[in-house]
Structures are given as C-alpha cells and as structure tokens.
Motif scaffolding. Sequence first.
Motif, PDB file in Angstrom:
ATOM      1  N   GLN A 191       8.397  30.405 -20.445  1.00  0.00           N
ATOM      2  CA  GLN A 191       8.125  29.949 -19.181  1.00  0.00           C
ATOM      3  C   GLN A 191       8.124  30.896 -18.085  1.00  0.00           C
ATOM      4  O   GLN A 191       8.382  32.283 -18.733  1.00  0.00           O
ATOM      5  CB  GLN A 191       9.423  29.123 -18.995  1.00  0.00           C
ATOM      6  CG  GLN A 191      10.698  29.444 -19.209  1.00  0.00           C
ATOM      7  CD  GLN A 191      11.765  28.221 -19.429  1.00  0.00           C
ATOM      8  OE1 GLN A 191      11.753  27.468 -18.456  1.00  0.00           O
ATOM      9  NE2 GLN A 191      12.830  28.478 -20.163  1.00  0.00           N
ATOM     10  N   TYR A 192       7.933  30.679 -17.235  1.00  0.00           N
ATOM     11  CA  TYR A 192       7.475  31.760 -15.961  1.00  0.00           C
ATOM     12  C   TYR A 192       8.941  32.349 -15.376  1.00  0.00           C
ATOM     13  O   TYR A 192       9.853  31.546 -15.204  1.00  0.00           O
ATOM     14  CB  TYR A 192       6.881  31.199 -14.654  1.00  0.00           C
ATOM     15  CG  TYR A 192       6.497  32.319 -13.730  1.00  0.00           C
ATOM     16  CD1 TYR A 192       5.908  33.329 -13.847  1.00  0.00           C
ATOM     17  CD2 TYR A 192       7.319  32.412 -12.816  1.00  0.00           C
ATOM     18  CE1 TYR A 192       5.512  34.276 -13.057  1.00  0.00           C
ATOM     19  CE2 TYR A 192       7.119  33.497 -11.891  1.00  0.00           C
ATOM     20  CZ  TYR A 192       6.222  34.454 -12.080  1.00  0.00           C
ATOM     21  OH  TYR A 192       5.888  35.535 -10.979  1.00  0.00           O
ATOM     22  N   ALA A 193       9.110  33.565 -15.494  1.00  0.00           N
ATOM     23  CA  ALA A 193      10.366  34.293 -15.271  1.00  0.00           C
ATOM     24  C   ALA A 193      10.164  35.121 -13.851  1.00  0.00           C
ATOM     25  O   ALA A 193       9.667  35.994 -14.030  1.00  0.00           O
ATOM     26  CB  ALA A 193      10.937  35.274 -16.311  1.00  0.00           C
ATOM     27  N   THR A 194      10.629  34.430 -12.872  1.00  0.00           N
ATOM     28  CA  THR A 194      10.620  34.983 -11.638  1.00  0.00           C
ATOM     29  C   THR A 194      11.223  36.474 -11.584  1.00  0.00           C
ATOM     30  O   THR A 194      10.490  37.394 -10.737  1.00  0.00           O
ATOM     31  CB  THR A 194      11.269  34.305 -10.309  1.00  0.00           C
ATOM     32  OG1 THR A 194      12.528  34.042 -10.844  1.00  0.00           O
ATOM     33  CG2 THR A 194      10.814  32.833 -10.521  1.00  0.00           C
ATOM     34  N   ASN A 230       5.105  35.055 -17.903  1.00  0.00           N
ATOM     35  CA  ASN A 230       5.751  34.267 -18.659  1.00  0.00           C
ATOM     36  C   ASN A 230       6.627  35.102 -19.674  1.00  0.00           C
ATOM     37  O   ASN A 230       6.153  36.071 -20.238  1.00  0.00           O
ATOM     38  CB  ASN A 230       4.660  33.530 -19.235  1.00  0.00           C
ATOM     39  CG  ASN A 230       4.082  32.428 -18.528  1.00  0.00           C
ATOM     40  OD1 ASN A 230       4.965  31.801 -17.508  1.00  0.00           O
ATOM     41  ND2 ASN A 230       3.082  31.737 -18.683  1.00  0.00           N
ATOM     42  N   CYS A 235      12.716  32.789 -22.232  1.00  0.00           N
ATOM     43  CA  CYS A 235      13.916  32.844 -21.313  1.00  0.00           C
ATOM     44  C   CYS A 235      14.537  31.516 -21.365  1.00  0.00           C
ATOM     45  O   CYS A 235      14.205  30.760 -21.714  1.00  0.00           O
ATOM     46  CB  CYS A 235      13.556  33.672 -20.146  1.00  0.00           C
ATOM     47  SG  CYS A 235      12.399  32.501 -19.177  1.00  0.00           S
ATOM     48  N   ASP A 270      17.159  29.329  -8.798  1.00  0.00           N
ATOM     49  CA  ASP A 270      17.175  29.654 -10.307  1.00  0.00           C
ATOM     50  C   ASP A 270      17.545  30.971 -10.833  1.00  0.00           C
ATOM     51  O   ASP A 270      17.051  32.018  -9.871  1.00  0.00           O
ATOM     52  CB  ASP A 270      15.739  29.054 -10.809  1.00  0.00           C
ATOM     53  CG  ASP A 270      14.764  29.982 -10.266  1.00  0.00           C
ATOM     54  OD1 ASP A 270      14.891  30.435  -9.202  1.00  0.00           O
ATOM     55  OD2 ASP A 270      13.628  30.245 -10.991  1.00  0.00           O
ATOM     56  N   THR A 271      17.933  31.107 -11.837  1.00  0.00           N
ATOM     57  CA  THR A 271      18.338  32.437 -12.505  1.00  0.00           C
ATOM     58  C   THR A 271      17.935  32.471 -13.712  1.00  0.00           C
ATOM     59  O   THR A 271      18.126  31.277 -14.501  1.00  0.00           O
ATOM     60  CB  THR A 271      19.766  32.699 -12.336  1.00  0.00           C
ATOM     61  OG1 THR A 271      20.244  32.639 -11.188  1.00  0.00           O
ATOM     62  CG2 THR A 271      20.086  34.103 -13.160  1.00  0.00           C
ATOM     63  N   VAL A 272      17.083  33.364 -14.404  1.00  0.00           N
ATOM     64  CA  VAL A 272      16.416  33.445 -15.446  1.00  0.00           C
ATOM     65  C   VAL A 272      17.157  34.433 -16.366  1.00  0.00           C
ATOM     66  O   VAL A 272      17.455  35.725 -15.848  1.00  0.00           O
ATOM     67  CB  VAL A 272      14.814  33.824 -15.411  1.00  0.00           C
ATOM     68  CG1 VAL A 272      14.173  33.937 -16.719  1.00  0.00           C
ATOM     69  CG2 VAL A 272      14.180  32.733 -14.770  1.00  0.00           C
ATOM     70  N   THR A 312      16.580  29.278 -18.336  1.00  0.00           N
ATOM     71  CA  THR A 312      16.592  28.943 -16.757  1.00  0.00           C
ATOM     72  C   THR A 312      18.092  28.401 -16.281  1.00  0.00           C
ATOM     73  O   THR A 312      18.135  27.253 -16.817  1.00  0.00           O
ATOM     74  CB  THR A 312      15.289  28.413 -16.351  1.00  0.00           C
ATOM     75  OG1 THR A 312      14.275  29.098 -16.517  1.00  0.00           O
ATOM     76  CG2 THR A 312      15.275  28.085 -14.714  1.00  0.00           C
ATOM     77  N   PRO A 345      16.426  36.373 -19.915  1.00  0.00           N
ATOM     78  CA  PRO A 345      15.483  36.749 -20.787  1.00  0.00           C
ATOM     79  C   PRO A 345      16.321  36.624 -22.140  1.00  0.00           C
ATOM     80  O   PRO A 345      17.292  37.006 -22.334  1.00  0.00           O
ATOM     81  CB  PRO A 345      14.643  38.030 -20.556  1.00  0.00           C
ATOM     82  CG  PRO A 345      15.256  38.132 -19.022  1.00  0.00           C
ATOM     83  CD  PRO A 345      16.583  37.532 -18.486  1.00  0.00           C
TER      84      PRO A 345
END
Length: 61
Positions: free
Chosen positions: A19-22, A27, A30, A3-5, A32, A7
């Motif tokens: 949402q959670y951005a690795t 959070n 962003c 997965d790529t986030v 995904t 922002p």
Amino acid sequence: MDDTVLPKKGRHSVGVAPQYATVLGKNANCQTLVLLTLALLEVHVVVGLRLFLPESWTSDL
C-alpha cells in the motif's frame, strides 16, 4: 487525525499489504495505523488508535 505507516518485511503481521506509504513516498509492504490525537501547546495525547486493514485482509476469497 493522522495516519502512521510501519514498513514491514514479509506478510505474517496482521494488516501487512502493499500500500502507499506516505513516509516512503511510494508503495511498500506496510501496516497503517490511524491515530486521533488532542493537542494543546506542546502536549499531544493519543485518544484513539486503530489498525487499518486493507481490502486484501477484509474480503472473502
């Protein structure tokens, strides 16, 4: 598969939601992307790319 986030500021782009951005480790607003890649040595080829839509974009309100 990865997965790529991306922002984002604001809420006008499709799929933007808190949402959670690795990448950020928290959070954030962003988008995904889910990628499927094939790799051989140093060559990586994207064979599939999809935008993940959070429940806030897919549920009927």
